[in-house]
Design a protein around this motif. Structure first.
Motif, short mmCIF file in Angstrom:
data_model
loop_
_atom_site.label_atom_id
_atom_site.label_comp_id
_atom_site.label_asym_id
_atom_site.label_seq_id
_atom_site.Cartn_x
_atom_site.Cartn_y
_atom_site.Cartn_z
N GLN A 196 0.73 -1.17 0.11
CA GLN A 196 0.03 -0.10 -0.21
C GLN A 196 0.96 1.29 0.23
O GLN A 196 0.56 2.07 -0.65
CB GLN A 196 -0.84 0.13 1.27
CG GLN A 196 -1.89 1.45 1.34
CD GLN A 196 -2.76 1.13 2.56
OE1 GLN A 196 -2.44 0.49 3.39
NE2 GLN A 196 -3.54 2.13 2.48
N SER A 217 -5.57 0.83 -3.03
CA SER A 217 -6.49 1.66 -1.97
C SER A 217 -6.80 3.20 -2.40
O SER A 217 -7.56 3.73 -2.29
CB SER A 217 -6.07 1.58 -0.72
OG SER A 217 -4.76 2.11 -0.65
N ALA A 249 -7.35 -6.70 0.42
CA ALA A 249 -8.07 -5.42 0.04
C ALA A 249 -8.94 -4.94 1.21
O ALA A 249 -9.40 -6.02 1.89
CB ALA A 249 -8.81 -5.45 -1.15
N GLN A 250 -9.39 -3.82 1.34
CA GLN A 250 -10.43 -3.59 2.12
C GLN A 250 -11.76 -3.54 1.63
O GLN A 250 -12.95 -3.52 2.46
CB GLN A 250 -10.15 -1.86 2.77
CG GLN A 250 -8.77 -1.84 3.53
CD GLN A 250 -8.84 -2.79 4.90
OE1 GLN A 250 -9.79 -2.96 5.34
NE2 GLN A 250 -7.57 -3.20 5.38
N ARG A 251 -12.00 -3.35 0.25
CA ARG A 251 -13.15 -3.27 -0.57
C ARG A 251 -13.45 -4.53 -1.02
O ARG A 251 -12.66 -5.20 -1.82
CB ARG A 251 -12.76 -2.23 -1.80
CG ARG A 251 -12.65 -0.79 -1.34
CD ARG A 251 -12.58 0.28 -2.54
NE ARG A 251 -11.81 -0.13 -3.51
CZ ARG A 251 -11.04 0.65 -4.21
NH1 ARG A 251 -11.13 1.93 -3.85
NH2 ARG A 251 -10.36 0.40 -5.09
N ASP A 306 -3.12 -4.44 -0.54
CA ASP A 306 -3.98 -3.19 -0.17
C ASP A 306 -3.47 -1.99 -1.29
O ASP A 306 -3.22 -0.82 -0.74
CB ASP A 306 -3.97 -2.74 0.92
CG ASP A 306 -5.29 -1.83 1.33
OD1 ASP A 306 -6.12 -2.00 0.41
OD2 ASP A 306 -5.33 -1.27 2.54
#
Length: 580
Positions: free
Chosen positions: A418, A502, A529-531, A499
């Motif tokens: 990230q 992002s 990922a966060q999504r 990530d």
């Protein structure tokens, strides 16, 4: 420790040896000058002719020139040897750090490593320079001066010998009280550098929250703390000079008084004016050499802590190493985690990962989802052996990662973080970190896959655009896409995106994932990922919770079986279907 540090002399052995030889020559000449001067004084007193006086004067001039030459050559060779030693030491430190695993790096802060390679190396260089020049010159000069003082003044010179132990005792007492302060200073240097590093890296955050005054105050306190300790230590060290001057000048006064009395009482038969003048000169030489020894002692006292800190880096053994007969080819990108547990330190009580069992076929796209602290990043760091498992095994291409040649394994695994880093240089130079032999066409193709080509071409210099340190002249999304392109140029068997999308919009994210499917179908793709949108079309989605696998399945399966996945999905979409 000294043996290891001296290995850094290497190709600079000759100038080091020459320094010792010329220093010895300089000392021998210098101690004979007062002896000849005394004979000149006695000759003048005895009514010598002008020719004889000129002859002795020319001898003194020649000896002074020889001494000057020896000292000048020694200074040149000493500078060459010490600078070369410093270069080798700094190079050895840098190369050693390159062999470190993440576990090794965790033992040192980045600011501490910077301090050790800069301030500490300079201190060690100064110590080395003093050891091969002044630390040789001062003891030789001291011993020879005392010997010549005995030759010229007989028993009267015993006062010099009696004086030395008292001075040494005084120096030891001073160092005993100064050393703890110097040790504290170097630890505080690390913290000060860490504060500077954090402030520079987080400058935008500092300004965004208007915390400049707070940071200035914090830095001021740290700097004042160092000043306070240094002042305390230097105050103790400063006692050296008055201590020596009182002793030596008092002793010279004693020699002058007693010697004058002896001349008067014996009529110059026991000791004469020339010998007394030589005694005073040797006394001054003894004083100067004792001052030099005190300076050496102080420098070595300071440098000893630097030596230990440098040696700590050099002696640190990498926790990861190649096996005796390493595997040098990765067959494919298949992955198996077999009962894997991991903790960052042997002393740690809690495992970061526990009982991980996963089988991933080559070419699959795998999504990893989980909350903060669920060890999503930790699990992928085991694949390229950034850390080794504590229990169980990780296999890539059917081979335990611990059996691979480390370079071979890491060349087959590309990671995009990230907060990935771009280096100073052009965009082309940054991209070629992935493959130094990549053609311009391959660079463009990788950038197209990473959705970076359009914005790169929008720059006036295109792919020759200069990237500033840390990539500060490109946005977060642009930086991430360039880092993805760089990873693709490795043509890896496994691509890990931690990530790393992002900072890009969902549409660009979708295009990047679409490019992966089309152009690198045989590469195993792991997307943290966060999504949910970033992983919902993956072949397999792994849900992490508290360092364990909570659930594994496809998007639709997890909506039915995993409360965690369903909750994240509902929060992000409001329960509605996403269009990517």
């Amino acid at each position: 420790m000294f043996k290891r540090l001296l290995l850094c002399v290497r190709e600079y052995k000759l100038p080091t040896i020459l320094t010792l030889i010329f220093i010895t020559g300089e000392v021998i000449i210098e101690v004979f000058i007062p002896f000849i001067t005394a004979n000149l004084v006695n000759s003048i007193e005895a009514g010598a002719q002008l020719g004889e006086i000129i002859k002795i004067g020319l001898v003194l001039l020649l000896m002074a020139l020889l001494s000057l030459t020896c000292g000048g050559v020694a200074g040149f060779t000493c500078a060459k040897a010490s600078a070369g030693f410093s270069k080798n030491l700094r190079g050895d430190l840098f190369r050693k750090i390159q062999t470190y695993s993440f576990e090794n790096i965790d033992n040192f802060s980045s600011s501490s490593l910077v301090t050790r390679m800069t301030t500490d190396v300079v201190n060690v260089q100064m110590a080395f320079m003093m050891l091969i020049r002044i630390a040789v010159r001062a003891p030789l000069m001291l011993i020879f001066s005392i010997i010549m003082a005995y030759i010229m003044g007989g028993a009267l010179a015993t006062s010099f010998v009696v004086l030395v132990p008292f001075l040494i005792f005084g120096l030891l007492m001073v160092a005993r009280h100064a050393m703890p302060a110097f040790r504290r200073v170097f630890k505080k240097y690390d913290r000060l550098n860490e504060s500077i590093e954090e402030n520079v890296r987080g400058m935008r955050v500092v300004k965004g929250f208007s915390r400049e005054e707070y940071e200035k105050e914090k830095f001021g306190k740290a700097a004042d703390d160092i000043r306070s300790d240094f002042t305390r230590a230097e105050r103790m060290v400063a006692l050296n000079n008055p201590l020596m001057q009182i002793c030596v000048y008092g002793n010279m006064l004693f020699v002058l008084t007693v010697g004058s009395k002896m001349i008067i009482e014996s009529g110059g038969e026991v000791i004469n004016v020339g010998e007394i003048s030589a005694m005073l000169t040797y006394g001054m030489q003894i004083l100067m050499q004792l001052m030099m020894l005190a300076m050496i002692y102080v420098t070595l006292t300071i440098s000893s802590e630097s030596m230990k800190r440098v040696y700590e880096v050099l002696k640190e053994e990498p926790t990861l190493a190649n096996p005796e007969n390493p595997v040098t080819e990765v067959a494919d990108g298949s992955l198996v985690f077999d009962n894997v547990s991991f903790k960052y330190s042997e002393k740690a009580e809690k495992y970061a990962l526990s009982d991980i069992n996963i089988k991933i076929p080559s070419g699959a796209t795998v999504g990893i989802l989980g909350g903060t602290g669920s060890s999503k990043s930790t699990i992928v760091q085991l694949i390229p052996r950034l850390y080794d498992v504590t229990k169980g095994s990780v296999t890539v291409g059917g081979v335990d990662v611990r059996n691979y040649d480390v370079d071979t394994l890491r060349s087959s695994v590309a990671m995009v973080l990230q907060k990935n880093l771009l280096f100073s240089g052009t965009i082309k130079e940054n991209l070629r970190w992935g493959n130094e032999n990549a053609t311009d066409e391959e660079l463009v193709e990788a950038c197209k896959l990473a959705q970076a080509d359009d914005f790169v071409r929008s720059f006036p210099d295109g792919y020759d655009t200069k990237i500033e340190q840390g990539g500060t002249n490109v946005s977060g999304g642009q930086k991430q896409r360039l880092c993805i392109a760089r990873a693709l140029l490795k043509k890896p068997k496994i691509l890990i995106l931690d990530d790393s999308t992002s900072a890009v919009d969902t549409k660009t994210d979708m295009f990047i994932r679409g490019g992966f499917k089309k152009y690198i179908p045989e590469t195993t793709k792991i997307i943290i990922a966060q999504r949910v949108a970033s992983v919902e079309d993956a072949d397999m989605i792994i849900v992490m919770d508290g360092g364990k696998i909570s659930a594994v399945g496809t998007h639709n399966e997890l909506l039915e079986t995993s409360d965690i996945y369903k909750e994240v999905y509902t929060q992000q979409t409001g329960g509605g279907e996403q269009n990517g």
